[in-house]
Design an enzyme around this catalytic site. Structure first.
Site, PDB file in Angstrom:
ATOM      1  CG  ASP A  62      -1.518   1.259   1.599  1.00  0.00           C
ATOM      2  OD1 ASP A  62      -2.254   1.765   0.729  1.00  0.00           O
ATOM      3  OD2 ASP A  62      -1.286   1.795   2.694  1.00  0.00           O
TER       4      ASP A  62
ATOM      5  CG  ASP B 117      -1.424   7.825   0.282  1.00  0.00           C
ATOM      6  OD1 ASP B 117      -2.259   7.682  -0.617  1.00  0.00           O
ATOM      7  OD2 ASP B 117      -0.419   8.553   0.169  1.00  0.00           O
TER       8      ASP B 117
HETATM    9  C1  XBP Z   1      -5.112   6.261   0.778  1.00  0.00           C
HETATM   10  C2  XBP Z   1      -6.303   6.904   0.203  1.00  0.00           C
HETATM   11  C3  XBP Z   1      -6.119   7.987  -0.813  1.00  0.00           C
HETATM   12  C4  XBP Z   1      -5.380   9.175  -0.192  1.00  0.00           C
HETATM   13  C5  XBP Z   1      -5.565  10.418  -1.031  1.00  0.00           C
HETATM   14  O1  XBP Z   1      -4.596   5.439  -0.250  1.00  0.00           O
HETATM   15  O2  XBP Z   1      -7.415   6.507   0.525  1.00  0.00           O
HETATM   16  O3  XBP Z   1      -7.407   8.385  -1.231  1.00  0.00           O
HETATM   17  O4  XBP Z   1      -5.957   9.447   1.094  1.00  0.00           O
HETATM   18  O5  XBP Z   1      -5.095  10.175  -2.342  1.00  0.00           O
HETATM   19  P1  XBP Z   1      -3.751   4.077   0.112  1.00  0.00           P
HETATM   20  P2  XBP Z   1      -6.050  10.538  -3.588  1.00  0.00           P
HETATM   21  O6  XBP Z   1      -4.553   2.945  -0.495  1.00  0.00           O
HETATM   22  O7  XBP Z   1      -2.415   4.292  -0.521  1.00  0.00           O
HETATM   23  O8  XBP Z   1      -3.654   3.986   1.635  1.00  0.00           O
HETATM   24  O9  XBP Z   1      -6.579  11.941  -3.345  1.00  0.00           O
HETATM   25  O10 XBP Z   1      -5.158  10.469  -4.811  1.00  0.00           O
HETATM   26  O11 XBP Z   1      -7.128   9.487  -3.583  1.00  0.00           O
HETATM   27 MG    MG Z   2      -2.865   3.267   3.319  1.00  0.00          MG
END
Ligand code: XBP
Ligand code: MG
Length: 242
Positions: free
Chosen positions: A9, A11
């Site tokens: 993953d 973020d």
């Molecule tokens: C986390 C998310 C993303 C980010 C924002 O992604 O839910 O929506 O918060 O990025 P991950 P965007 O699966 O990497 O934890 O605005 O591009 O969606």
């Molecule tokens: Mg994440």
């Protein structure tokens, strides 16, 4: 357990990026003249909605502003995010770079399965590991590739199809309950490293929970029923220098 691929993953897992996202959202709303400010408490609640555009749409409905152009706002937010994403702004979480390098040296496949937008992944790689780092990953699947966001497993199904490995021969690294649910839905063993916004998520069902990838035994037990099984040698050798 013959680990053949590590699937990450982005973020909260590769790096603590959600504060940068939150700043980018707020800059977008301010530029658009919207009276919206997502503080940390509100953003923590909104993170239950995965996908930035979906998050904006959700909030707009909540505040009765359903007529906003969420897609346009989200495009602008992504621009702001990548203006902010410059070397030195964000660091990879502890142990991530070392693990990536050891996995590459061991001949494992690397992959990314994320809800975030592709430009954000390109920007994070460039700002932390250098321009060519994205090529280390045999599969990179992002929010643009899926109709449904985590906890739907669509993104991880795409990654597994790209890799061609059995789920049980892979490991998924996640930081959130939504991510864990998506990972469990494809039966891939999952390692959780909670992040600044997900510390109180329910991680029941995770195979391992670590504070960080370089602190193997600082296990944070989040739920009474979480029984920490012994880390199989193969995993320990791979993850924590044996
Ligand atoms: C986390 C998310 C993303 C980010 C924002 O992604 O839910 O929506 O918060 O990025 P991950 P965007 O699966 O990497 O934890 O605005 O591009 O969606
Ligand atoms: Mg994440």
């Amino acid at each position: 357990m013959a680990v053949r691929a590590l699937i990450f993953d982005v973020d909260g897992t590769l790096a603590e990026t959600e504060e940068l996202h939150r700043i980018a959202f707020n800059r977008t709303f301010s530029e658009a003249g919207l009276p919206w400010v997502w503080d940390r408490d509100l953003y923590k609640q909104l993170l239950s909605v995965t996908g930035g555009r979906e998050r904006i749409e959700h909030y707009a409905r909540q505040v009765g502003a359903g007529d906003v152009d969420a897609a346009a706002l989200h495009r602008r937010k992504t621009e702001f995010y990548n203006e902010l994403m410059v070397p030195g702004t964000v660091e990879l979480r502890p142990g991530v770079e070392d693990l990536l390098n050891r996995a590459r040296a061991a001949g494992l496949d690397l992959a990314i399965g994320t809800t975030t937008s592709r430009p954000n992944v390109v920007g994070l790689m460039a700002a932390t590991l250098g321009e060519d780092a994205l090529s280390w990953f045999r599969s990179v699947r992002t929010g643009e590739d899926t109709k449904r966001k985590k906890p739907d497993p669509e993104v991880y199904k795409l990654v597994l199809a790209d890799l061609g490995h059995r789920p049980e021969d892979c490991l998924i690294f996640e930081d959130s309950e939504n991510g864990l649910r998506a990972a469990r839905a494809v039966n891939v063993p999952t390692i959780i490293t909670p992040s600044i916004y997900t510390g109180d998520n329910n991680f029941a069902g995770a195979d391992y929970i670590f504070k960080n990838l370089d602190e193997p035994f600082s296990i944070l037990k989040f739920t009474p029923e979480f029984i920490f099984g012994d880390v199989p040698t193969g995993v320990r050798d791979l993850l924590f220098h044996g």
